[in-house]
Motif scaffolding. Structure first.
Motif, PDB file in Angstrom:
ATOM      1  N   UNK A  71       0.847  -1.196   0.000  1.00 34.04           N
ATOM      2  CA  UNK A  71       0.000   0.000   0.000  1.00 34.04           C
ATOM      3  C   UNK A  71       0.883   1.247   0.000  1.00 34.04           C
ATOM      4  N   UNK A  72       0.687   2.092  -1.013  1.00 32.43           N
ATOM      5  CA  UNK A  72       1.600   3.207  -1.267  1.00 32.43           C
ATOM      6  C   UNK A  72       0.812   4.485  -1.544  1.00 32.43           C
ATOM      7  N   UNK A  73       0.452   5.247  -0.481  1.00 34.70           N
ATOM      8  CA  UNK A  73      -0.311   6.478  -0.687  1.00 34.70           C
ATOM      9  C   UNK A  73       0.531   7.651  -1.172  1.00 34.70           C
ATOM     10  N   UNK A  74       1.828   7.439  -1.322  1.00 37.32           N
ATOM     11  CA  UNK A  74       2.706   8.511  -1.777  1.00 37.32           C
ATOM     12  C   UNK A  74       3.519   9.072  -0.634  1.00 37.32           C
ATOM     13  N   UNK A  75       2.852   9.679   0.340  1.00 33.99           N
ATOM     14  CA  UNK A  75       3.548  10.193   1.508  1.00 33.99           C
ATOM     15  C   UNK A  75       4.113   9.037   2.319  1.00 33.99           C
ATOM     16  N   UNK A  76       5.208   9.299   3.032  1.00 33.26           N
ATOM     17  CA  UNK A  76       5.775   8.269   3.909  1.00 33.26           C
ATOM     18  C   UNK A  76       5.008   8.276   5.222  1.00 33.26           C
ATOM     19  N   UNK A  77       3.748   7.869   5.122  1.00 31.78           N
ATOM     20  CA  UNK A  77       2.833   7.914   6.261  1.00 31.78           C
ATOM     21  C   UNK A  77       3.126   6.795   7.247  1.00 31.78           C
ATOM     22  N   UNK A  78       2.633   6.962   8.472  1.00 32.17           N
ATOM     23  CA  UNK A  78       2.729   5.884   9.454  1.00 32.17           C
ATOM     24  C   UNK A  78       1.670   4.839   9.134  1.00 32.17           C
ATOM     25  N   UNK A  79       1.963   3.578   9.445  1.00 36.51           N
ATOM     26  CA  UNK A  79       1.015   2.502   9.155  1.00 36.51           C
ATOM     27  C   UNK A  79      -0.227   2.602  10.027  1.00 36.51           C
ATOM     28  N   UNK A  80      -0.067   3.109  11.250  1.00 35.10           N
ATOM     29  CA  UNK A  80      -1.240   3.310  12.092  1.00 35.10           C
ATOM     30  C   UNK A  80      -2.172   4.347  11.498  1.00 35.10           C
ATOM     31  N   UNK A  81      -1.598   5.444  11.012  1.00 30.99           N
ATOM     32  CA  UNK A  81      -2.411   6.464  10.369  1.00 30.99           C
ATOM     33  C   UNK A  81      -3.044   5.968   9.090  1.00 30.99           C
ATOM     34  N   UNK A  82      -2.303   5.155   8.332  1.00 30.61           N
ATOM     35  CA  UNK A  82      -2.851   4.608   7.097  1.00 30.61           C
ATOM     36  C   UNK A  82      -4.036   3.689   7.381  1.00 30.61           C
ATOM     37  N   UNK A  83      -3.949   2.913   8.463  1.00 31.53           N
ATOM     38  CA  UNK A  83      -5.076   2.064   8.839  1.00 31.53           C
ATOM     39  C   UNK A  83      -6.257   2.920   9.287  1.00 31.53           C
ATOM     40  N   UNK A  84      -5.978   3.963  10.050  1.00 27.94           N
ATOM     41  CA  UNK A  84      -7.043   4.805  10.587  1.00 27.94           C
ATOM     42  C   UNK A  84      -7.813   5.537   9.501  1.00 27.94           C
ATOM     43  N   UNK A  85      -7.147   5.872   8.404  1.00 27.01           N
ATOM     44  CA  UNK A  85      -7.820   6.585   7.319  1.00 27.01           C
ATOM     45  C   UNK A  85      -8.191   5.668   6.156  1.00 27.01           C
ATOM     46  N   UNK A  86      -7.980   4.390   6.314  1.00 25.24           N
ATOM     47  CA  UNK A  86      -8.269   3.397   5.273  1.00 25.24           C
ATOM     48  C   UNK A  86      -7.586   3.803   3.968  1.00 25.24           C
ATOM     49  N   UNK A  87      -6.291   4.044   4.069  1.00 22.25           N
ATOM     50  CA  UNK A  87      -5.519   4.558   2.940  1.00 22.25           C
ATOM     51  C   UNK A  87      -5.457   3.549   1.801  1.00 22.25           C
ATOM     52  N   UNK A  88      -5.154   4.078   0.625  1.00 21.78           N
ATOM     53  CA  UNK A  88      -4.902   3.198  -0.517  1.00 21.78           C
ATOM     54  C   UNK A  88      -3.704   3.753  -1.280  1.00 21.78           C
ATOM     55  N   UNK A  89      -3.795   3.958  -2.572  1.00 21.63           N
ATOM     56  CA  UNK A  89      -2.649   4.492  -3.296  1.00 21.63           C
ATOM     57  C   UNK A  89      -2.458   3.846  -4.649  1.00 21.63           C
ATOM     58  N   UNK A  90      -1.244   3.994  -5.176  1.00 20.97           N
ATOM     59  CA  UNK A  90      -0.989   3.608  -6.566  1.00 20.97           C
ATOM     60  C   UNK A  90      -1.097   2.115  -6.821  1.00 20.97           C
ATOM     61  N   UNK A  91      -0.845   1.279  -5.806  1.00 21.39           N
ATOM     62  CA  UNK A  91      -0.875  -0.178  -6.008  1.00 21.39           C
ATOM     63  C   UNK A  91      -2.237  -0.810  -5.707  1.00 21.39           C
ATOM     64  N   UNK A  92      -3.224   0.009  -5.345  1.00 24.05           N
ATOM     65  CA  UNK A  92      -4.484  -0.551  -4.846  1.00 24.05           C
ATOM     66  C   UNK A  92      -5.220  -1.371  -5.882  1.00 24.05           C
ATOM     67  N   UNK A  93      -5.057  -1.040  -7.166  1.00 21.21           N
ATOM     68  CA  UNK A  93      -5.790  -1.765  -8.201  1.00 21.21           C
ATOM     69  C   UNK A  93      -5.427  -3.247  -8.202  1.00 21.21           C
ATOM     70  N   UNK A  94      -4.202  -3.582  -7.766  1.00 19.21           N
ATOM     71  CA  UNK A  94      -3.796  -4.994  -7.720  1.00 19.21           C
ATOM     72  C   UNK A  94      -3.810  -5.552  -6.301  1.00 19.21           C
ATOM     73  N   UNK A  95      -3.349  -4.764  -5.323  1.00 19.52           N
ATOM     74  CA  UNK A  95      -3.137  -5.295  -3.973  1.00 19.52           C
ATOM     75  C   UNK A  95      -4.209  -4.889  -2.965  1.00 19.52           C
ATOM     76  N   UNK A  96      -5.164  -4.066  -3.393  1.00 19.23           N
ATOM     77  CA  UNK A  96      -6.205  -3.652  -2.474  1.00 19.23           C
ATOM     78  C   UNK A  96      -5.796  -2.443  -1.638  1.00 19.23           C
ATOM     79  N   UNK A  97      -6.641  -2.094  -0.672  1.00 18.49           N
ATOM     80  CA  UNK A  97      -6.403  -0.949   0.209  1.00 18.49           C
ATOM     81  C   UNK A  97      -6.046  -1.454   1.604  1.00 18.49           C
TER      82      UNK A  97
END
Length: 471
Positions: free
Chosen positions: A145-171
């Motif tokens: 999961x790659x939202x672009x910013x070097x975000x924390x994984x806890x924050x990414x979980x909290x905001x249900x992040x996705x990103x450039x790879x989501x089309x193959x690997x999901x969010x």
């Protein structure tokens, strides 16, 4: 324009409650409790036009126990608690409109376990995406999961992040297996096991993924990992119109082609990226694509995509064959926000996103582009279009009320259009403060009542991240 800082008017009881909590926490945390204005405002920083609403103090937690201690003190006095990762959220998720205590989780940054055979890992919430992937590289694994910013994984979980790879690997909702969470009463729960599937009980993991810290504070995550592909092929392909580029994306997805990344940049964004990232792409609507797999598989996928692109007037492909070329390409995509700023010097860039069913993508992007042109805006379009998600980065003069009103109208039209097409107000930025006003239109009154009931059950005093998600 300097970021506006909001001032709150409080009752005497609220002031006293905050003072008591700060005094109590100071005894335990010492210099890990900070009340300086600069640090507090940093923990409410926003890249939107929302005002900076700083907490009263910041606690730098180093363990689940630290989080428990903070939450219990705040719960006793009814003082708000806002979790903070790296501060990269885009809809005011870390603002503290009612003051309170910000719990900074960045020091909880240990990789606790990597289970190579099971393709999973256990980490603390302050671990960032890049940090985790550097740790995993020698094991031949990565977290996709790659939202672009070097975000924390806890924050990414909290905001249900996705990103450039989501089309193959999901969010994030597809890649978080389990979590440890501190509830509003200070109790700690585990939301699941390391098993890849379970039909046991409610799915608490996905309840907390995307809750933006309004239901609990994540202190540990178990994440699904993927193997680093044997072969990776990436390239760019220009199209005569933005509609033809979107139509090519739609056919690619409907054909079942397992593309790993497929990103759209309109001609305005391409021009900005050329200047900022020193690229020399044709200034036309362009798709950035990437394929993962075996050497033979990647070659076959790329050839098929080339055929699809040609059907819509796209091409020629410009392939990035070396790893450093691919890195430069994707770094340019991730820097799209910063690349947009010079297009209107002195303006503020306001990023927003929507997501629609893939069959409506071309129509939605085309109508959004028409709005931009008719309203005289500078608003590059960029998106993770493989799953129907796209963004605009609108440049606005914050000293001009008419310009602000025009941009707000544009963003409202964009959301309402997406909802009318069966889409969502936000594909990955989250709700926070910025998109609360669209929640009823998207979900309906009954669904919002159910969300409020969950919030009331888990956080009866309403101390967790108040003023977010629920209107």
């Amino acid at each position: 324009m300097a970021e506006q800082v909001a001032e709150r008017i409080r009752t005497g009881g609220e002031v006293e409650a905050v003072a008591q909590v700060i005094a109590s926490l100071a005894k335990h945390f010492g210099d890990r409790l900070v009340t300086g204005r600069a640090v507090r405002e940093q923990h409410a920083n926003s890249v939107t036009w929302l005002p900076n609403e700083a907490p009263d103090a910041v606690v730098f937690a180093e363990s689940t126990q630290d989080v428990q201690i903070t939450v219990r003190a705040c719960a006793e006095h009814g003082v708000p608690v806002v979790a903070f990762g790296t501060g990269s959220s885009l809809e005011g998720q870390i603002n503290a409109p009612e003051g309170g205590i910000s719990i900074d989780l960045s020091r909880m940054n240990r990789v606790l376990a990597v289970n190579t055979e099971d393709l999973d890992c256990v980490i603390e919430p302050g671990v960032t995406r890049k940090q985790l992937n550097e740790h995993l590289r020698d094991a031949g694994l990565f977290f996709p999961i790659d939202p672009g910013a070097d975000a924390s994984l806890g924050g990414m979980a909290s905001t249900r992040a996705s990103g450039t790879n989501a089309v193959r690997y999901g969010t994030m909702k597809d890649n978080v297996i389990a979590m440890t969470v501190v509830l509003a009463n200070g109790e700690v729960i585990s939301t699941g096991s390391r098993a890849r599937k379970s039909s046991s009980g409610y799915d608490l993991t996905r309840l907390f993924v995307g809750a933006e810290g309004t239901l609990g504070i994540i202190t540990e995550l178990t994440l699904k990992l993927s193997g680093i592909p044997e072969a990776i092929s990436a390239g760019v392909c220009a199209f005569p119109t933005i509609r033809s580029a979107c139509d090519a994306v739609i056919l690619t997805i409907q054909s079942g082609l397992p593309v790993a990344r497929i990103e759209l940049l309109d001609e305005v964004q391409v021009k900005a990226c050329n200047a900022y990232s020193k690229l020399d792409l044709a200034e036309q609507p362009t798709l950035f694509v990437e394929f993962h797999g075996t050497e033979a598989g990647v070659a076959e996928q790329a050839a098929r995509f080339g055929e699809i692109a040609a059907e819509y007037g796209g091409g020629p492909f410009v392939w990035a064959t070396r790893p450093e070329e691919r890195s430069k390409l994707w770094q340019a995509r991730h820097d799209a926000y910063w690349a947009s700023l010079p297009l209107r010097p002195g303006a503020r860039a306001i990023a927003t996103d929507v997501c629609v069913p893939i069959s409506r993508l071309a129509e939605c992007v085309d109508e959004t582009k028409r709005d931009i042109e008719e309203m005289g805006l500078i608003a590059p379009i960029v998106g993770h279009v493989g799953d129907g998600n796209f963004h605009t980065v609108t440049l606005v003069d914050m000293e001009d009320p008419q310009d602000i009103a025009r941009v707000k109208d544009f963003m409202s039209r964009m959301v309402k259009r997406a909802l009318a097409m069966g889409g969502t107000a936000t594909g990955e930025h989250g709700v926070g403060q910025g998109k609360r006003k669209y929640m009823e239109a998207e979900h309906g009154t009954a669904a919002l009542d159910a969300m409020r009931a969950i919030k009331a059950a888990l956080d009866p005093k309403g101390i967790f991240n108040p003023g977010k998600i629920l209107p």
